[in-house]
Structures are given as C-alpha cells and as structure tokens.
Write a protein that holds these residues in place. Structure first.
Motif, PDB file in Angstrom:
ATOM      1  N   ALA A 140       0.831  -1.209   0.000  1.00 32.60           N
ATOM      2  CA  ALA A 140       0.000   0.000   0.000  1.00 32.60           C
ATOM      3  C   ALA A 140       0.868   1.263   0.000  1.00 32.60           C
ATOM      4  CB  ALA A 140      -0.943  -0.012   1.200  1.00 32.60           C
ATOM      5  N   VAL A 141       1.929   1.265   0.787  1.00 29.99           N
ATOM      6  CA  VAL A 141       2.851   2.401   0.802  1.00 29.99           C
ATOM      7  C   VAL A 141       3.484   2.567  -0.575  1.00 29.99           C
ATOM      8  CG1 VAL A 141       5.079   3.200   1.720  1.00 29.99           C
ATOM      9  CG2 VAL A 141       3.315   2.340   3.282  1.00 29.99           C
ATOM     10  N   THR A 142       3.868   1.455  -1.173  1.00 27.67           N
ATOM     11  CA  THR A 142       4.454   1.489  -2.513  1.00 27.67           C
ATOM     12  C   THR A 142       3.468   2.079  -3.512  1.00 27.67           C
ATOM     13  OG1 THR A 142       5.839  -0.423  -2.007  1.00 27.67           O
ATOM     14  CG2 THR A 142       5.471   0.069  -4.341  1.00 27.67           C
ATOM     15  N   MET A 143       2.203   1.674  -3.422  1.00 27.86           N
ATOM     16  CA  MET A 143       1.191   2.201  -4.329  1.00 27.86           C
ATOM     17  C   MET A 143       1.075   3.712  -4.190  1.00 27.86           C
ATOM     18  SD  MET A 143      -0.823   1.185  -6.670  1.00 27.86           S
ATOM     19  CE  MET A 143      -1.397   2.512  -7.714  1.00 27.86           C
ATOM     20  N   ARG A 144       1.091   4.187  -2.972  1.00 32.30           N
ATOM     21  CA  ARG A 144       1.022   5.647  -2.764  1.00 32.30           C
ATOM     22  C   ARG A 144       2.198   6.345  -3.442  1.00 32.30           C
ATOM     23  NH1 ARG A 144      -1.184   9.394   1.707  1.00 32.30           N
ATOM     24  NH2 ARG A 144      -0.356  11.335   0.901  1.00 32.30           N
ATOM     25  N   MET A 145       3.410   5.804  -3.264  1.00 30.60           N
ATOM     26  CA  MET A 145       4.578   6.420  -3.888  1.00 30.60           C
ATOM     27  C   MET A 145       4.483   6.358  -5.412  1.00 30.60           C
ATOM     28  SD  MET A 145       7.858   5.653  -1.419  1.00 30.60           S
ATOM     29  CE  MET A 145       7.664   3.885  -1.266  1.00 30.60           C
ATOM     30  N   LEU A 146       3.933   5.266  -5.954  1.00 32.37           N
ATOM     31  CA  LEU A 146       3.751   5.158  -7.402  1.00 32.37           C
ATOM     32  C   LEU A 146       2.764   6.213  -7.910  1.00 32.37           C
ATOM     33  CD1 LEU A 146       3.651   1.284  -7.789  1.00 32.37           C
ATOM     34  CD2 LEU A 146       5.364   2.822  -8.801  1.00 32.37           C
ATOM     35  N   VAL A 147       1.661   6.398  -7.195  1.00 32.81           N
ATOM     36  CA  VAL A 147       0.675   7.408  -7.608  1.00 32.81           C
ATOM     37  C   VAL A 147       1.312   8.794  -7.590  1.00 32.81           C
ATOM     38  CG1 VAL A 147      -1.459   8.588  -6.929  1.00 32.81           C
ATOM     39  CG2 VAL A 147      -1.360   6.081  -6.937  1.00 32.81           C
ATOM     40  N   ASP A 201       0.952  11.900 -13.169  1.00 30.52           N
ATOM     41  CA  ASP A 201       1.275  12.665 -14.377  1.00 30.52           C
ATOM     42  C   ASP A 201       1.239  11.794 -15.629  1.00 30.52           C
ATOM     43  OD1 ASP A 201       1.700  15.074 -12.981  1.00 30.52           O
ATOM     44  OD2 ASP A 201       3.708  14.426 -12.417  1.00 30.52           O
ATOM     45  N   SER A 202       0.399  10.782 -15.607  1.00 24.33           N
ATOM     46  CA  SER A 202       0.328   9.876 -16.747  1.00 24.33           C
ATOM     47  C   SER A 202      -1.120   9.681 -17.186  1.00 24.33           C
ATOM     48  CB  SER A 202       0.932   8.518 -16.374  1.00 24.33           C
ATOM     49  OG  SER A 202       0.014   7.758 -15.607  1.00 24.33           O
ATOM     50  N   SER A 203      -1.262   8.968 -18.280  1.00 25.02           N
ATOM     51  CA  SER A 203      -2.590   8.622 -18.778  1.00 25.02           C
ATOM     52  C   SER A 203      -3.010   7.231 -18.301  1.00 25.02           C
ATOM     53  CB  SER A 203      -2.605   8.682 -20.309  1.00 25.02           C
ATOM     54  OG  SER A 203      -1.810   7.631 -20.840  1.00 25.02           O
ATOM     55  N   ALA A 204      -2.357   6.738 -17.254  1.00 26.99           N
ATOM     56  CA  ALA A 204      -2.720   5.419 -16.712  1.00 26.99           C
ATOM     57  C   ALA A 204      -4.188   5.413 -16.326  1.00 26.99           C
ATOM     58  CB  ALA A 204      -1.847   5.074 -15.514  1.00 26.99           C
ATOM     59  N   GLY A 252      -5.599   2.511 -14.873  1.00 27.34           N
ATOM     60  CA  GLY A 252      -5.775   1.468 -13.869  1.00 27.34           C
ATOM     61  C   GLY A 252      -4.903   0.278 -14.221  1.00 27.34           C
ATOM     62  N   ALA A 253      -4.904  -0.697 -13.341  1.00 22.83           N
ATOM     63  CA  ALA A 253      -4.092  -1.895 -13.554  1.00 22.83           C
ATOM     64  C   ALA A 253      -4.999  -3.105 -13.648  1.00 22.83           C
ATOM     65  CB  ALA A 253      -3.098  -2.072 -12.405  1.00 22.83           C
ATOM     66  N   ASP A 304      11.887   2.137   9.147  1.00 17.01           N
ATOM     67  CA  ASP A 304      12.529   1.937   7.851  1.00 17.01           C
ATOM     68  C   ASP A 304      12.036   3.013   6.895  1.00 17.01           C
ATOM     69  OD1 ASP A 304      14.000  -0.287   8.586  1.00 17.01           O
ATOM     70  OD2 ASP A 304      12.852  -1.715   7.371  1.00 17.01           O
ATOM     71  N   THR A 305      12.927   3.488   6.049  1.00 23.17           N
ATOM     72  CA  THR A 305      12.584   4.460   5.019  1.00 23.17           C
ATOM     73  C   THR A 305      12.665   3.764   3.668  1.00 23.17           C
ATOM     74  OG1 THR A 305      13.359   6.300   6.355  1.00 23.17           O
ATOM     75  CG2 THR A 305      13.182   6.681   3.979  1.00 23.17           C
ATOM     76  N   LEU A 306      11.539   3.781   2.951  1.00 21.32           N
ATOM     77  CA  LEU A 306      11.415   3.031   1.707  1.00 21.32           C
ATOM     78  C   LEU A 306      11.592   3.927   0.488  1.00 21.32           C
ATOM     79  CD1 LEU A 306       8.323   0.830   2.641  1.00 21.32           C
ATOM     80  CD2 LEU A 306      10.767   0.367   3.021  1.00 21.32           C
ATOM     81  N   SER A 307      12.223   3.354  -0.532  1.00 26.73           N
ATOM     82  CA  SER A 307      12.346   4.011  -1.833  1.00 26.73           C
ATOM     83  C   SER A 307      12.006   2.984  -2.908  1.00 26.73           C
ATOM     84  CB  SER A 307      13.751   4.575  -2.028  1.00 26.73           C
ATOM     85  OG  SER A 307      14.698   3.529  -1.978  1.00 26.73           O
ATOM     86  N   VAL A 308      11.727   3.478  -4.109  1.00 29.25           N
ATOM     87  CA  VAL A 308      11.213   2.644  -5.194  1.00 29.25           C
ATOM     88  C   VAL A 308      12.028   2.861  -6.453  1.00 29.25           C
ATOM     89  CG1 VAL A 308       9.202   2.258  -6.699  1.00 29.25           C
ATOM     90  CG2 VAL A 308       8.868   2.706  -4.263  1.00 29.25           C
TER      91      VAL A 308
END
Length: 153
Positions: A63-70, A76-79, A81-82, A98-102
């Motif tokens: 879920a955290v990863t999804m937030r960072m992806l959004v 800023d894309s024409s996405a 949905g998945a 922990d501090t996460l990066s993608v």
C-alpha cells in the motif's frame, strides 16, 4: 510536466523515488485493521517470532508502494488502472522507522485495444540500507496518445 501516454514509454525506462518512513504506530494500526498477526501487532509476540521484532504487513508495504507510485508516476500519466500484478514478493521484513524508496523499470509493453496499451513495469522497493524488501510486476493500462485516429473495428 506533460501527460505521459503509452507511446512515451519504452522498454528499459527507469525511475527512482521515495523517502517514505514507516512509523511504528502506522505499522501497528494498519496490521490491527487488515493483517492482525502477532508479529505485526504485539511487540512481545513479535520478539519471540522468527522475525525477532515487529514487522510491517507485506500488504502495508504494498500500500505504501502504491502511494509512492501514484505520487511519482501515475499522477502525471494517462494510466487508467491496472489489471493486476505478477510475481509479488516480500523479500525482507520492513521494520518500524525503515525508510522506503522505489525503482521502476518498464520491462514489456503491448497494445491492449485500439485505445489502450498494457505496460509491464517491474517495481522494486528498498529500505534505507538499499536492501530489497519487495518486488512485483505491475500490469498497467495507459491511454494511447491519439486513440481517436485508431482504425474502427
């Protein structure tokens, strides 16, 4: 930044971003609601587990990863949905503070229909020590730039 369409993406394109710190209170709160296993919600039980302390639910990490992806890619894309994810793996536990990066990489793309293209994007999540904690392949539909000129069926 101009809107990013399917045609703008190429296999091999990469992005790196992040800096999200997982606080203990957030970790426990998420787990209490969605994944109340003892090693996510109870410090004493977590100490006795194979993890030796509290860890985030893998679903919380996703879920955290999804937030960072959004915030860093999708906004800023024409996405549109998945259609799912492939090969979701939780490689190492995420712990409080922990501090996460993608890092994302386009690994494949293909037309979906006359208006959309399917982009396969490998997402890898790291902690502050650059240890890989999660990976997956996102299957994201993007609008084509000029779908109005696509041939009629």
């Amino acid at each position: 930044m101009p809107l990013e369409f399917y045609e703008d993406l190429s296999i091999g394109d990469t992005r790196e971003f992040g800096g999200y710190t997982v606080e203990k209170e957030e970790l426990v709160s998420f787990a209490e609601q969605y994944d109340p296993q003892p090693f996510h919600v109870d410090e004493d039980a977590a100490e006795q587990s194979m993890f030796g302390g509290l860890i985030a639910s893998g679903w919380h990490t996703a879920a955290v990863t999804m937030r960072m992806l959004v915030e860093n890619v999708i906004r800023d894309s024409s996405a549109t949905g998945a259609i799912g994810v492939d090969d979701l793996r939780w490689r190492q536990p995420v712990r409080p503070d922990d501090t996460l990066s993608v890092k994302t990489e386009v690994v494949d793309k293909e037309p979906w229909d006359d208006n959309l293209g399917l982009v396969h994007s490998r997402t890898t999540v790291y902690n502050q020590d650059e240890t890989e904690v999660m990976s997956m392949i996102g299957l994201v539909l993007y609008q084509m730039r000029d779908s109005s000129s696509a041939p009629e069926n």
